[in-house]
Design a protein around this motif. Sequence first.
Motif, mmCIF file in Angstrom:
data_model
loop_
_atom_site.group_PDB
_atom_site.id
_atom_site.type_symbol
_atom_site.label_atom_id
_atom_site.label_comp_id
_atom_site.label_asym_id
_atom_site.label_seq_id
_atom_site.Cartn_x
_atom_site.Cartn_y
_atom_site.Cartn_z
ATOM 1 N N SER A 136 -9.000 6.112 -5.708
ATOM 2 C CA SER A 136 -8.466 4.657 -5.460
ATOM 3 C C SER A 136 -7.649 4.825 -4.065
ATOM 4 O O SER A 136 -7.740 3.481 -4.267
ATOM 5 C CB SER A 136 -7.625 4.247 -6.657
ATOM 6 N N GLN A 137 -6.859 5.481 -4.498
ATOM 7 C CA GLN A 137 -6.090 5.286 -2.573
ATOM 8 C C GLN A 137 -6.360 5.759 -1.942
ATOM 9 O O GLN A 137 -5.825 5.017 -1.063
ATOM 10 C CB GLN A 137 -4.888 6.409 -2.902
ATOM 11 N N ASP A 191 0.110 -0.075 -8.600
ATOM 12 C CA ASP A 191 -1.375 -0.920 -8.917
ATOM 13 C C ASP A 191 -1.447 -2.124 -7.850
ATOM 14 O O ASP A 191 -2.551 -2.689 -7.363
ATOM 15 C CB ASP A 191 -2.208 0.073 -8.558
ATOM 16 N N HIS A 211 -2.209 -5.335 -5.570
ATOM 17 C CA HIS A 211 -3.453 -6.235 -5.423
ATOM 18 C C HIS A 211 -3.356 -7.931 -6.049
ATOM 19 O O HIS A 211 -3.676 -8.807 -5.411
ATOM 20 C CB HIS A 211 -4.482 -5.902 -6.716
ATOM 21 N N LEU A 270 0.879 -1.577 0.259
ATOM 22 C CA LEU A 270 0.045 -0.035 -0.124
ATOM 23 C C LEU A 270 0.444 1.282 -0.357
ATOM 24 O O LEU A 270 0.949 2.501 -0.885
ATOM 25 C CB LEU A 270 -1.240 -0.013 1.074
ATOM 26 N N HIS A 328 -8.111 2.025 -1.913
ATOM 27 C CA HIS A 328 -6.922 1.128 -1.456
ATOM 28 C C HIS A 328 -6.859 0.861 0.857
ATOM 29 O O HIS A 328 -6.450 0.404 1.215
ATOM 30 C CB HIS A 328 -5.456 1.292 -1.715
ATOM 31 N N HIS A 334 -14.317 -0.407 -5.332
ATOM 32 C CA HIS A 334 -13.329 0.140 -5.530
ATOM 33 C C HIS A 334 -13.474 -0.696 -7.596
ATOM 34 O O HIS A 334 -13.052 0.093 -8.551
ATOM 35 C CB HIS A 334 -12.324 -1.101 -5.148
ATOM 36 N N THR A 381 2.257 2.823 -3.055
ATOM 37 C CA THR A 381 1.261 2.863 -4.321
ATOM 38 C C THR A 381 1.531 4.321 -4.058
ATOM 39 O O THR A 381 1.360 5.278 -4.476
ATOM 40 C CB THR A 381 -0.352 2.220 -4.500
#
Length: 243
Positions: free
Chosen positions: A200-201, A156, A160, A141, A204, A226, A144
Amino acid sequence: MDGAADRLAPVLRPVRAGNGFEEALEQILQVVRLGLVPQGERLPAERELAERLQISRVTLREVLKVLQDEDLVESRRGRYGGTFVRVRTAGPGEAGPQRRIERIDVEDTLRFREVLESGAAGLCASHGLTDEQGTRLRDALAATRDAPLTDYRRCDTMLHLTLAELSGSPSLAAQYAAVRASVNELLDRIPLLVRNLEHSQTQHGVLVEAVLDGDADGAREVAREHCGGTAALLRGFLTGPAG
């Protein structure tokens, strides 16, 4: 409600709070690509669009800025100004700024991705992670967050993939690696949007915390949301009208 507003009714609707920017962008892209506002004509006023989509004027302007950057609309000032759909001439084999791909291919990839991602998140949260595994997830994390734009997609992807691997299912991890490759091919066809990356962050961070807290339901829901944001962008940019 005037004739132009009537034409937009089948497409424009209030967006969900979780993915407001992405879903608003998807809907206005559909308005343009369906020809609901013909080339050379003006989109509804910002106030009306914001009310119909139930988003802020700030968010709407960010959406319109993306469309301007993609040469889909242009802004004109003055008494008769506003945002106008650009008159475009598509080259052979093209359908706008991005070559159109089949909706069925996009939908299949996105649905499979959502199933795998939400499943991996739920498994990680339900069976729990060791201290070492938790550190790996936090480090992925952090990578990213620190990544420059040119390296963001790789980091990213690694976040995942790490979540899929930590699910404890080698089959799920292998399937996710394959579908992620397809997702990245789709993402390479659309612009890298800073607003979307920031959103998105945030997701996350919430996802990782839900996993580490053992909140399986919460982790699955954040993963679905997401994936939904990414799906909205890809549908908007890459697929033609349904039907």
